[in-house]
Design an enzyme around this catalytic site. Structure first.
Site, PDB file in Angstrom:
ATOM      1  N   ASP A 111     -14.741   2.169   6.082  1.00  0.00           N
ATOM      2  CA  ASP A 111     -13.518   2.916   5.716  1.00  0.00           C
ATOM      3  C   ASP A 111     -14.073   3.785   4.304  1.00  0.00           C
ATOM      4  O   ASP A 111     -13.909   5.108   4.178  1.00  0.00           O
ATOM      5  CB  ASP A 111     -12.242   2.115   5.577  1.00  0.00           C
ATOM      6  CG  ASP A 111     -11.244   3.007   4.944  1.00  0.00           C
ATOM      7  OD1 ASP A 111     -10.820   4.162   5.441  1.00  0.00           O
ATOM      8  OD2 ASP A 111     -10.700   2.610   3.768  1.00  0.00           O
ATOM      9  N   SER A 158      -7.281   3.717   8.414  1.00  0.00           N
ATOM     10  CA  SER A 158      -7.848   3.571   7.062  1.00  0.00           C
ATOM     11  C   SER A 158      -7.052   2.333   6.351  1.00  0.00           C
ATOM     12  O   SER A 158      -7.403   1.454   5.770  1.00  0.00           O
ATOM     13  CB  SER A 158      -7.820   5.157   6.310  1.00  0.00           C
ATOM     14  OG  SER A 158      -8.073   4.496   4.714  1.00  0.00           O
ATOM     15  N   ARG A 164     -14.058  12.291   3.858  1.00  0.00           N
ATOM     16  CA  ARG A 164     -12.517  12.788   4.196  1.00  0.00           C
ATOM     17  C   ARG A 164     -11.864  13.667   2.930  1.00  0.00           C
ATOM     18  O   ARG A 164     -11.622  14.645   3.168  1.00  0.00           O
ATOM     19  CB  ARG A 164     -11.443  11.795   4.733  1.00  0.00           C
ATOM     20  CG  ARG A 164     -11.879  11.480   6.305  1.00  0.00           C
ATOM     21  CD  ARG A 164     -10.703  10.272   6.330  1.00  0.00           C
ATOM     22  NE  ARG A 164      -9.449  10.250   6.330  1.00  0.00           N
ATOM     23  CZ  ARG A 164      -8.513   9.621   5.817  1.00  0.00           C
ATOM     24  NH1 ARG A 164      -8.748   8.508   5.633  1.00  0.00           N
ATOM     25  NH2 ARG A 164      -7.102  10.049   5.689  1.00  0.00           N
ATOM     26  N   HIS A 184       0.966  -1.255   0.120  1.00  0.00           N
ATOM     27  CA  HIS A 184      -0.035   0.239  -0.139  1.00  0.00           C
ATOM     28  C   HIS A 184       0.980   1.181   0.145  1.00  0.00           C
ATOM     29  O   HIS A 184       1.929   1.092   0.416  1.00  0.00           O
ATOM     30  CB  HIS A 184      -0.881  -0.096   1.175  1.00  0.00           C
ATOM     31  CG  HIS A 184      -2.123   0.770   1.110  1.00  0.00           C
ATOM     32  ND1 HIS A 184      -3.261   0.332   0.584  1.00  0.00           N
ATOM     33  CD2 HIS A 184      -2.295   2.130   1.318  1.00  0.00           C
ATOM     34  CE1 HIS A 184      -4.113   1.253   0.468  1.00  0.00           C
ATOM     35  NE2 HIS A 184      -3.846   2.201   0.999  1.00  0.00           N
ATOM     36  N   LYS A 193      -8.082  -2.067   5.737  1.00  0.00           N
ATOM     37  CA  LYS A 193      -7.967  -2.436   4.534  1.00  0.00           C
ATOM     38  C   LYS A 193      -7.231  -3.629   4.176  1.00  0.00           C
ATOM     39  O   LYS A 193      -7.448  -4.789   3.595  1.00  0.00           O
ATOM     40  CB  LYS A 193      -7.907  -1.389   3.295  1.00  0.00           C
ATOM     41  CG  LYS A 193      -8.852  -0.600   3.284  1.00  0.00           C
ATOM     42  CD  LYS A 193      -8.630   0.258   1.753  1.00  0.00           C
ATOM     43  CE  LYS A 193      -7.684   1.303   1.902  1.00  0.00           C
ATOM     44  NZ  LYS A 193      -8.439   2.619   2.224  1.00  0.00           N
TER      45      LYS A 193
HETATM   46  N1  URA Z   1      -4.419   5.504   1.628  1.00  0.00           N
HETATM   47  C1  URA Z   1      -5.836   5.095   2.550  1.00  0.00           C
HETATM   48  O1  URA Z   1      -6.211   4.088   2.097  1.00  0.00           O
HETATM   49  N2  URA Z   1      -6.239   5.721   3.347  1.00  0.00           N
HETATM   50  C2  URA Z   1      -5.766   6.971   3.535  1.00  0.00           C
HETATM   51  O2  URA Z   1      -6.411   7.568   4.596  1.00  0.00           O
HETATM   52  C3  URA Z   1      -4.665   7.567   2.790  1.00  0.00           C
HETATM   53  C4  URA Z   1      -3.963   6.706   2.042  1.00  0.00           C
END
Ligand code: URA
Length: 429
Positions: free
Chosen positions: A161, A183, A168, A82, A187
Site C-alpha cells: 500500500d 488502502s 497514486r 483513520h 493498514k
Molecule cells: N487514506 C489512506 O490511507 N489511503 C487512501 O487511499 C486515502 C486516505
C-alpha cells in the site's frame, strides 16, 4: 499472463480475478512491473471501478505484502482511528492523545499527504528528531508503555500500500473508492486493532465530493472489517472548508497543542471530541454521553496534552524546536461582507504550491510552510482586513493572486456551519 492484458481488461471495464490482481500487484511490489504500467492500471481502476470481490482481493493482497501485528500481548483494549483525509485535518493527533489518556491502547499507522490533503506522518516529521519509522518491537513496546504510537508503514505493515499510495499521490489516481477502501483497511487490519473508527470525509476539500460515494466507501470498509473480525464504525463528516485554523505541517502541530490546551473552540475541536467519544464508547462499552464527559475531563485536566508530549518525546521529537517559516505574507481582503463559505480544495492546492505537499514522488516537503486562516465562516470582513496569512519558503517571493476568491461572501447573517452528517454501526458478523 501479461501486465498489458490485465491493464486492457480493466480499461475495457471487466472485473479482474484474484490471480490477475495478485499477478499485477505482487509483481509491482517485487519491482517486475514498472511505475508507468502500474499507473495505467490504477487509472483504469479509477475510471472503471471495482466490484466488492475485487476490493476484498486487493485488500488481502495489500495486507499479505507484509506482517499482521499480533496485539494479543498488549494489555488492555486496542482502538484505532483513520480519516479518509482532508485539508487541515489534524484530528488523529488530538484524538489519539485523548483516547490513550483514557487508558485505551491506540496502535496507529498513518500515511503521508495524498493529493491536496495532508498526512499525519508529514505533520509529525515537522518536529525535529521525531522518528516515524518504528520497528515492530518499538511500535508494540511503545503502545504497551505509553498507550499510543504512530508509525509510518515501515514496520513491514502493508508495504505494498505504501508503494501504491506514493504513486497514486502523483498520478491523479487518489480519488477512487476501491483504492481508498483497500488502502485504509489494509493498514487498519495489518496494525491489529480490534476496534476501528473511520472518519469518512465528504465535500470540496475531501477525496470524495458527494455523500453517495461516502456512503458506498463506508459500507465497503465495514464489510471488509467484518471479514477480518474487526468492529468498524464510520462517521461521515463534511470537509467543505479547511478544518481548524491552520494548514501546513508545523503550523498544524502548533494547533494540536492549542486544542489540547483548550485555546481553541471551533468545529475541529467538536469533531475531535465526537470521534474520541465514539472510540472510547466503543473500547469501554459505555455510552457516548458518558464517554464525552470523560473526553472533556481528559482535556481539561491536561492528561491528553501530557500524553501527546509523552508520545512525541518517546519517538525522539523535540517539540521546543518546532519551527514555522518567518517569510510571512498577509493576505488582505479585496471584498467586504459576511463569510458564508470557503473552498477547502483551493486552500489545499495552495498549501501544496507553497511546498507543504508533493508534486512528484521525489519532492521534499518544507514543514515550515502553510496557511493560517485569520477569518473563517461566520466572520464579518472589511476591505483590507487580513483574511489569511501565508508562511512561505525561506526566500520565496510573495504570491501574486487574489486569495479572497477562495472565500464566498454575503451581506446577510447566514451561518452555515459544518456538522457530522451520518454515523453508522459496524457490520453484523
Ligand atoms: N487514506 C489512506 O490511507 N489511503 C487512501 O487511499 C486515502 C486516505
Amino acid at each position: 499472463m501479461s501486465i498489458v492484458d490485465v491493464i486492457n481488461k480493466k480499461r475495457l471495464g471487466f472485473a479482474l480475478n484474484n490471480e490477475e490482481l495478485k499477478y499485477a500487484f505482487n509483481n509491482f511490489m517485487k519491482g517486475n512491473i514498472t511505475d508507468y504500467q502500474m499507473s495505467a492500471l490504477l487509472m483504469a481502476i479509477c475510471i472503471n471501478g471495482m466490484n466488492d470481490e475485487e476490493i476484498y482481493y486487493l485488500t488481502d493482497i495489500f495486507i499479505k505484502s507484509g506482517d499482521i501485528l499480533d496485539l494479543e500481548k498488549i494489555t488492555g483494549i486496542t482502538v484505532d482511528k483513520h480519516s479518509t483525509g482532508g485539508v487541515g485535518d489534524k484530528t488523529t493527533l488530538v484524538i489519539a492523545s485523548i483516547v490513550a489518556a483514557s487508558g485505551l491502547k491506540v496502535p496507529k499507522m498513518s500515511g503521508r499527504g495524498l493529493g491536496h490533503t495532508g498526512g499525519t506522518i508529514d505533520k509529525l516529521e515537522s518536529i525535529p528528531g521525531f522518528k516515524t519509522e518504528l520497528t515492530k518491537e518499538e511500535f508494540l513496546n511503545q503502545v504497551e508503555e505509553v498507550g499510543f504510537a504512530i508509525t509510518s508503514q515501515t514496520a513491514n505493515l502493508a508495504p505494498l500500500d505504501k508503494k501504491i499510495y506514493a504513486l497514486r499521490d502523483v498520478t491523479g489516481t487518489v480519488e477512487s473508492i476501491p483504492l481508498i477502501a483497500s488502502s485504509i483497511m489494509s493498514k487498519k487490519i495489518a496494525s491489529g486493532a480490534k476496534n476501528i473508527v473511520i472518519d469518512v470525509k465528504v465535500g470540496k476539500g475531501a477525496l470524495l465530493k458527494n455523500k453517495e460515494d461516502a456512503i458506498r466507501l463506508s459500507g465497503i470498509m465495514r464489510k471488509i472489517g467484518a471479514r477480518y473480525k474487526r468492529n468498524v464504525e464510520t462517521m461521515i463528516t463534511y470537509m467543505d472548508i479547511p478544518l481548524g485554523t491552520s494548514i501546513g505541517n508545523a503550523l498544524e502541530i502548533k494547533e494540536v497543542i492549542n486544542i489540547l490546551c483548550e485555546k481553541e473552540e471551533n468545529y475541529l475541536v467538536e469533531l475531535s471530541k465526537a470521534l474520541a467519544s465514539k472510540m472510547i464508547a466503543m473500547g469501554k462499552g459505555i455510552s457516548v454521553l458518558e464517554a464525552s464527559k470523560e473526553v472533556n475531563e481528559l482535556i481539561h485536566n491536561r492528561s491528553a496534552y501530557n500524553k501527546f508530549l509523552e508520545m512525541i518525546k518517546r519517538q525522539g521529537g523535540n517539540i521546543d524546536k518546532l519551527e514555522v517559516s518567518t517569510n510571512i505574507q498577509e493576505i488582505h481582503s479585496t471584498k467586504k461582507g459576511h463569510i458564508i463559505d470557503m473552498d477547502a480544495y483551493e486552500f489545499g492546492k495552495l498549501s501544496l504550491e507553497l511546498g507543504g505537499g508533493r508534486i512528484t514522488k521525489e519532492d521534499k516537503i518544507d514543514p515550515s510552510v502553510g496557511i493560517v486562516l485569520n477569518k473563517k465562516i461566520g466572520d464579518d470582513v472589511e476591505i483590507g482586513d487580513v483574511i489569511c496569512t501565508l508562511y512561505l519558503k525561506k526566500g520565496a517571493s510573495f504570491i501574486d493572486r487574489d486569495i479572497t476568491t477562495f472565500y464566498k461572501f454575503e451581506n446577510s447573517n447566514t451561518n452555515s456551519d459544518v456538522k457530522v452528517m451520518e454515523e453508522s454501526k459496524s457490520e453484523k458478523k
